[in-house]
Design an enzyme around this catalytic site. Structure first.
Site, PDB file in Angstrom:
ATOM      1  CG  ASP A  78       4.381  -8.960  -5.341  1.00 31.91           C
ATOM      2  OD1 ASP A  78       4.410  -7.982  -4.563  1.00 31.91           O
ATOM      3  OD2 ASP A  78       5.410  -9.439  -5.858  1.00 31.91           O
ATOM      4  CG  LEU A 128      -2.014  -1.100   1.204  1.00 28.87           C
ATOM      5  CD1 LEU A 128      -2.902  -0.980   2.435  1.00 28.87           C
ATOM      6  CD2 LEU A 128      -2.867  -1.066  -0.063  1.00 28.87           C
TER       7      LEU A 128
END
Lengths: 308, 434
Positions: free
Chosen positions: B305, B63
């Protein structure tokens, strides 16, 4: 008739006919270089930029003279003294040059694919002046010109390319070009300097220099970089030279009229003995002249014939 | 708000449930599962022809916040997550500063709660500063809320450090997620080593760079009895080592990414930097082996991923561009299309890879039964749609799948009883800076 694609990025993209056209045109251009007054007006009013992200004497000067002999306005940019040192991206550098009105850019870059990135972002035509280990099409073309001039053609020739194949854009581009024209290509070097996947390419591979040389019509020696030794890819320059250096004795294994080529700059006494580099079989110096002729031909075909 | 999700095909691998049922959601939890459910206050959604699954968990995302807000924020990443059908994500700790301290973990938790879309489970680092030298304060990180430890992006080179981490993490029953890479074999390398790296003149990464570390970590898991989880398995050899470990009874789980079960190194031709990812896109043989391992359950988790990058980072020379694919918004359709539509995988097994599989690794709850939080993912198995990166909620438009068409898209995401995505549109999510 010119070249089909906007840019010249690899040998892969050229058809055999286009290669013939370039070599044929280069022959005409070579006459100009041999003249006392080396100037034709063909590219008057055209702007040509050399953008070099890597040091180079031979290729850059060769392109510059090629442009000047044909009356193009030539600007040389070496990134060490440009905005690149201020962190400008390749895309922005390219766009800036285009906005100034350049018609064609030749780029040399240490990273494979950089010319593709530039070409995708510019309307101007792009010539790959060598990118990473990927491609060096103008070198392959000048090598092929030299071979054709001396030996008349390519079909049935055995061409042995010897040295650091792994890091060589020259070897890759020559392989692509020479295969298209019907030559048999051999790659030879220590196993640590031979890349993976060659078995899927149409090339003969050996780690034995004698095998590569036997009966060869063309022997192309590649420059060995000292930094490869430091990276542990071979134990010492001394041993490399003993195993893969071209000397007079070894050259006898090749065809008696075999040509010796080297893209330069040469390491005398390392990959090539002085006695070979200076011998009658060596065409290393002629390659340099031919380099200018081939680049003039390319500039002509990519700029001069526009609109015909 | 109360909902009744009607007539959907409810598939819950945790409870081995596969049946057309209604689900009654009230006060954020599943109130009832059955047939012919009704409630006067409830809004009814007819989900005929759709598949209703427990909330999908993407156990491997970046993130990027704090530190990488130009590439993604917790807000944009959570929007991307729910848009992609995920109700929860596990957030990798390689932020700036990295999550080797409670402060970063608390920040990630606080901000993700404020956003209020997907659940975010932070992962802590294995080593301080991800330097691979000393293990992090795993206990403090655990108390702050981490669900696993990982130095993802970098391998733990020192075997002794990895050994200690696998041992020490057992106090908290935390899995150690290993990014398997021998850095000496990958120095300055850009793509899978093989025909294409030679053709393109890019330095290659041999499959063995991954496999050497997979083998080492499996042996360390045996030595320590720790819980090893292998991130982004990409090679045939890794799959074989994983099978070997299973036969030996060693505790090891693994995940595969959508790109490693679909794309090969041939994609790199043309130097599109969206294809640059670590581990790299591999050979056809590797892709098939990884896909096979997901199908047969050797690999129990799928994870995106998700590695978003701003345009300027990716719009560079191939060697300069950073590794990563923005994957949250394509993971489910890519995997459904590849595994279920084309690979013949049973939907229940597929759903398990995104639910029960990761939940088991991360010690999370999953399932559709009364009393559990109403976290649900609804898939339209017939929906065929084109990937359009320009419409991504993620800031990262770096996907090599732009323009490709896939079948099987998430159409509804429910988190804690709230609809946060419907028909691809994200609903809610508090605005915040950057």
């Amino acid at each position: 008739m010119g070249l089909k694609a906007k840019d010249l990025l690899t040998m892969e993209q050229l058809t055999p006919e286009e290669i013939e056209l370039i070599l044929h045109t280069a022959k005409e251009m070579k006459f100009i270089i041999k003249r006392d007054i080396k100037k034709v007006p063909t590219l008057r009013g055209k702007t040509f930029i050399t953008l070099f992200y890597e040091p180079s004497t031979r290729t850059r000067t060769s392109f510059e003279l090629a442009g000047k002999y044909m009356s193009a306005d030539v600007v040389n940019i070496s990134t060490a003294v440009s905005s690149v040192t201020k962190g400008e991206s390749l895309k922005d550098t390219g766009l800036t040059l285009e906005m100034m009105g350049c018609d064609i850019v030749v780029i040399r870059h240490s990273m494979a694919g950089a010319p593709q990135l530039l070409a995708q972002n510019l309307k101007a035509r792009v010539i790959n002046g060598g990118d990473g280990f990927h491609a060096h099409p103008t070198q392959a073309l000048l090598d092929m010109y030299t071979i054709k001039e001396k030996l008349g053609g390519f079909r049935g020739l055995k061409v042995a390319i010897i040295g650091d194949i792994l890091h060589s854009r020259v070897a890759r581009s020559n392989l692509q070009g020479l295969k298209k024209m019907g030559a048999e290509v051999w790659f030879c070097g220590p196993p640590t300097l031979l890349p993976k996947g060659l078995e899927q390419m149409d090339v003969k591979v050996t780690t034995n220099m004698e095998e590569a040389l036997r009966g060869a019509h063309v022997v192309m020696m590649l420059r060995i970089q000292l930094e490869r030794q430091k990276a542990g890819l071979f134990p010492s320059i001394r041993e490399y030279s003993q195993l893969y250096g071209l000397n007079k004795e070894r050259l006898k294994l090749a065809d008696k009229d075999a040509l010796v080529l080297h893209p330069g700059p040469i390491n005398r006494g390392v990959e090539i003995a002085a006695e070979v580099a200076d011998s009658v079989q060596s065409v290393i110096n002629e390659q340099v002249t031919n380099g200018v002729a081939v680049r003039m031909a390319l500039l002509y075909l990519m700029l001069g014939t526009k609109g015909e | 708000m109360e909902y009744i999700l009607q007539n959907g095909l409810v598939i819950d691998p945790q409870n081995n449930l596969e049946k057309e049922l209604d689900i009654h959601i009230r006060d954020g939890v599943i109130a009832e599962v059955g047939t012919g459910l009704s409630s006067p206050q409830a809004r009814v959604l007819d989900l005929r022809g759709r598949i209703v699954a427990p909330g999908f968990i993407d156990m491997h995302v970046h993130l990027r916040e704090p530190g990488g807000e130009a590439h993604e924020t917790i807000l944009t990443g959570c929007r991307a997550a729910v848009a992609g059908g995920f109700t929860a994500v596990a957030d990798m700790p390689n932020t700036k500063p990295c999550a080797d301290n409670e402060g970063v973990v608390e920040l990630v938790l606080a901000r993700s709660r404020a956003v209020g879309l997907a659940r975010v489970y932070p992962i802590g680092t294995i080593s301080k500063g991800q330097k691979g030298e000393e293990i992090s304060e795993i206990g403090n990180l655990f108390n702050a809320g981490i669900v696993a430890i990982s130095d993802d992006g970098k391998p733990v080179v020192n075997s002794e450090v990895m050994r200690h981490a696998l041992k020490y993490a057992q106090i908290f029953n935390l899995p150690v997620i290993s990014h398997c890479e021998d850095p000496y074999l990958t120095e300055n390398a850009q793509m899978h080593e093989g025909y294409w790296s030679t053709q393109l003149g890019l330095k290659g990464i041999p499959a063995e760079a991954e496999e050497i570390m997979v083998a080492r970590d499996i042996l360390l898991a045996k030595l320590t009895g720790g819980r090893l989880h292998l991130a982004h398995v990409s090679t045939r050899g890794s799959v074989e080592l994983l099978r070997f470990a299973r036969q030996q009874g060693i505790q090891v789980t693994a995940e595969a990414t959508p790109h490693h079960i679909l794309l090969t190194d041939a994609e790199v031709a043309g130097y599109n930097t969206s294809t640059k990812v670590n581990p790299p896109l591999r050979s056809e043989e590797d892709v098939q082996a990884v896909r096979e391992a997901v199908l047969d359950g050797t690999i129990t988790c799928l994870a995106s991923d998700h590695a978003p990058w701003s345009q300027e980072e990716k719009e560079q020379e191939y060697a300069k561009a950073p590794n990563g694919i923005s994957g949250l918004e394509t993971a489910v359709p890519v995997c459904w299309d590849t595994l279920v539509v084309k690979g013949g995988m049973k939907p229940q097994d597929f759903i398990a890879r995104f639910t029960a599989g990761p939940a088991r690794v991360l010690n999370l709850t999953t399932g559709i039964s009364p009393g559990l939080p109403a976290d649900l993912t609804v898939i339209d198995p017939q929906l065929v749609k084109k990937v359009e990166v320009s419409k991504f909620y993620s800031k990262g438009k770096n996907s090599p799948l732009d323009g490709r068409v896939f079948q099987g898209w998430p159409v509804l995401t429910v988190v804690q009883g709230k609809i946060v995505m419907q028909d691809g549109m994200v609903i809610g999510g508090r605005e915040q800076d950057a």
